[in-house]
Design an enzyme around this catalytic site. Structure first.
Site, PDB file in Angstrom:
ATOM      1  N   HIS A 159       5.986  -6.737   1.268  1.00 20.38           N
ATOM      2  CA  HIS A 159       7.216  -5.929   1.333  1.00 20.38           C
ATOM      3  C   HIS A 159       7.760  -5.801   2.515  1.00 20.38           C
ATOM      4  O   HIS A 159       8.603  -5.218   2.942  1.00 20.38           O
ATOM      5  CB  HIS A 159       7.355  -4.774   0.436  1.00 20.38           C
ATOM      6  CG  HIS A 159       6.605  -5.027  -1.430  1.00 20.38           C
ATOM      7  ND1 HIS A 159       6.059  -4.743  -2.244  1.00 20.38           N
ATOM      8  CD2 HIS A 159       6.606  -6.706  -1.720  1.00 20.38           C
ATOM      9  CE1 HIS A 159       6.455  -4.797  -3.643  1.00 20.38           C
ATOM     10  NE2 HIS A 159       5.673  -6.307  -2.585  1.00 20.38           N
ATOM     11  N   CYS A 200      22.196 -11.454  14.253  1.00 19.60           N
ATOM     12  CA  CYS A 200      21.297 -12.526  15.519  1.00 19.60           C
ATOM     13  C   CYS A 200      20.073 -11.851  15.409  1.00 19.60           C
ATOM     14  O   CYS A 200      19.791 -12.821  15.937  1.00 19.60           O
ATOM     15  CB  CYS A 200      22.376 -11.614  16.878  1.00 19.60           C
ATOM     16  SG  CYS A 200      21.240  -9.697  17.530  1.00 19.60           S
TER      17      CYS A 200
HETATM   18  N1  APR Z   1      -5.514   7.150  -4.922  1.00 20.41           N
HETATM   19  C1  APR Z   1      -5.853   5.731  -5.586  1.00 20.41           C
HETATM   20  N2  APR Z   1      -4.431   5.482  -6.043  1.00 20.41           N
HETATM   21  C2  APR Z   1      -3.572   6.140  -6.711  1.00 20.41           C
HETATM   22  C3  APR Z   1      -4.048   7.639  -6.024  1.00 20.41           C
HETATM   23  C4  APR Z   1      -5.210   7.716  -5.257  1.00 20.41           C
HETATM   24  N3  APR Z   1      -5.313   9.048  -5.019  1.00 20.41           N
HETATM   25  N4  APR Z   1      -2.889   8.743  -6.712  1.00 20.41           N
HETATM   26  C5  APR Z   1      -1.900   8.017  -7.465  1.00 20.41           C
HETATM   27  N5  APR Z   1      -2.142   6.552  -7.458  1.00 20.41           N
HETATM   28  C6  APR Z   1      -2.022   4.775  -8.068  1.00 20.41           C
HETATM   29  C7  APR Z   1      -1.171   5.232  -9.114  1.00 20.41           C
HETATM   30  O1  APR Z   1      -2.607   6.033 -11.157  1.00 20.41           O
HETATM   31  C8  APR Z   1      -0.264   4.247  -9.781  1.00 20.41           C
HETATM   32  O2  APR Z   1      -1.658   3.260 -10.507  1.00 20.41           O
HETATM   33  O3  APR Z   1      -1.319   4.242  -7.712  1.00 20.41           O
HETATM   34  C9  APR Z   1      -0.636   3.828  -8.276  1.00 20.41           C
HETATM   35  C10 APR Z   1       0.897   3.678  -7.741  1.00 20.41           C
HETATM   36  O4  APR Z   1       1.926   2.909  -8.258  1.00 20.41           O
HETATM   37  P1  APR Z   1       3.002   2.627  -7.834  1.00 20.41           P
HETATM   38  O5  APR Z   1       4.469   3.932  -7.349  1.00 20.41           O
HETATM   39  O6  APR Z   1       3.776   1.931  -8.453  1.00 20.41           O
HETATM   40  O7  APR Z   1       2.874   1.808  -7.431  1.00 20.41           O
HETATM   41  P2  APR Z   1       2.699  -0.002  -6.122  1.00 20.41           P
HETATM   42  O8  APR Z   1       1.923  -1.081  -7.837  1.00 20.41           O
HETATM   43  O9  APR Z   1       2.066   0.221  -4.431  1.00 20.41           O
HETATM   44  O10 APR Z   1       4.354   0.204  -6.311  1.00 20.41           O
HETATM   45  C11 APR Z   1       4.945  -1.657  -5.722  1.00 20.41           C
HETATM   46  O11 APR Z   1       6.905  -0.854  -6.226  1.00 20.41           O
HETATM   47  O12 APR Z   1       9.089   0.113  -5.871  1.00 20.41           O
HETATM   48  C12 APR Z   1       8.115  -1.244  -5.800  1.00 20.41           C
HETATM   49  O13 APR Z   1       7.939  -1.695  -3.601  1.00 20.41           O
HETATM   50  C13 APR Z   1       7.630  -1.029  -3.971  1.00 20.41           C
HETATM   51  O14 APR Z   1       5.568  -1.925  -3.170  1.00 20.41           O
HETATM   52  C14 APR Z   1       6.346  -1.080  -4.322  1.00 20.41           C
HETATM   53  C15 APR Z   1       6.280  -1.704  -5.722  1.00 20.41           C
END
Ligand code: APR
Length: 245
Positions: free
Chosen positions: A119, A130
């Site tokens: 991303h 540019c």
């Molecule tokens: N350790 C491991 N996992 C964790 C922790 C932790 N300390 N804290 C939270 N999580 C988990 C949550 O349970 C959840 O499943 O991390 C996940 C976060 O999920 P999202 O917020 O949906 O993140 P992600 O999957 O990376 O989102 C993907 O969405 O908004 C777009 O571009 C943005 O890259 C991002 C994409």
């Protein structure tokens, strides 16, 4: 859990091509909120500020929130133990590839070299006129929007907005590595966002063992994951590190 950690370490030691796929969860312990869930950014902010079409119509408004979210929140974040363990696994030759959805540059700051930025990266700004790239460090963001010093054009953060295509190299390298992988370690992602979530699924279809590290269940847990190490990234990866080295 300890049994699953030992089993995972054994599988990783015996593998030829281990890759990692990370999401916002790995950076939560660095103080960066996730996007979804109870404390998620999308509960506080309207995701339209990162919609490409809306951005082109509302630069100033979007930059107001982009600064607050990505250059105030992210700016001083430091890699945590989880980032460092993955960097060590690469250094010791156990991790061959890391695909991240994160734009916070923390894997690179932890020392990871082979990072496919699916991303993009918030530490770069790009002039869409540019094509010139800038480091975000060149700007103090008191005055927004930042502008190109060649043509005065408003600069866009070099990460993917909703409705924008995935960087070609990152896309091709991520799926090429997923097809080669015999183990894929998913850390901290809900698996809700495509095409990113197809990366671990492609690894699965190519026969890889899927190890998921997340305190919660996700879109991956049922259909894709073989071993769910239920816990926080830094705690689980610390335990895995002890087993591996
Ligand atoms: N350790 C491991 N996992 C964790 C922790 C932790 N300390 N804290 C939270 N999580 C988990 C949550 O349970 C959840 O499943 O991390 C996940 C976060 O999920 P999202 O917020 O949906 O993140 P992600 O999957 O990376 O989102 C993907 O969405 O908004 C777009 O571009 C943005 O890259 C991002 C994409």
């Amino acid at each position: 859990m300890d049994l699953l950690i030992r089993e995972s370490a054994e599988i990783i030691r015996e593998s030829k091509f281990v890759m990692a796929f990370t999401g916002a969860g790995i950076s939560v312990e660095s103080g960066i909120p996730p996007f979804r869930g109870e404390h998620g950014l999308w509960n506080k902010y309207n995701p339209e500020v990162l919609d490409l079409g809306f951005y082109f119509e509302n630069h100033e408004e979007c930059w107001f929130y982009i600064r607050e979210i990505f250059y105030d929140f992210f700016a001083d974040a430091k890699p945590n133990k989880a980032h460092k363990v993955l960097a060590r696994m690469e250094k010791e030759g156990l991790l061959k590839s890391l695909v991240t959805q994160n734009i916070d540059n923390l894997h690179q700051q932890a020392g990871s070299k082979i990072v496919h930025e699916f991303h993009g990266n918030s530490k770069r700004l790009k002039c869409l006129l540019c094509g010139k790239l800038f480091s975000s460090k060149e700007f103090d963001f008191k005055k927004i929007p930042p502008r190109c010093d060649e043509d005065g054009e408003i600069l866009k953060p070099d990460f993917i907005f909703f409705g924008e295509g995935i960087p070609r190299d990152a896309y091709e390298n991520s799926f090429a590595d997923a097809e080669k992988a015999d183990v894929c370690i998913i850390v901290g992602s809900t698996g809700e966002v495509t095409p990113a979530s197809f990366v671990p699924r492609t690894a699965k279809q190519s026969g890889a063992v899927i190890i998921e590290i997340n305190p919660e269940e996700t879109m991956f847990t049922g259909p894709v994951t073989d071993i769910h190490l239920k816990g926080k990234a830094s705690e689980v990866l610390s335990k895995l590190e002890k087993e591996l080295f």
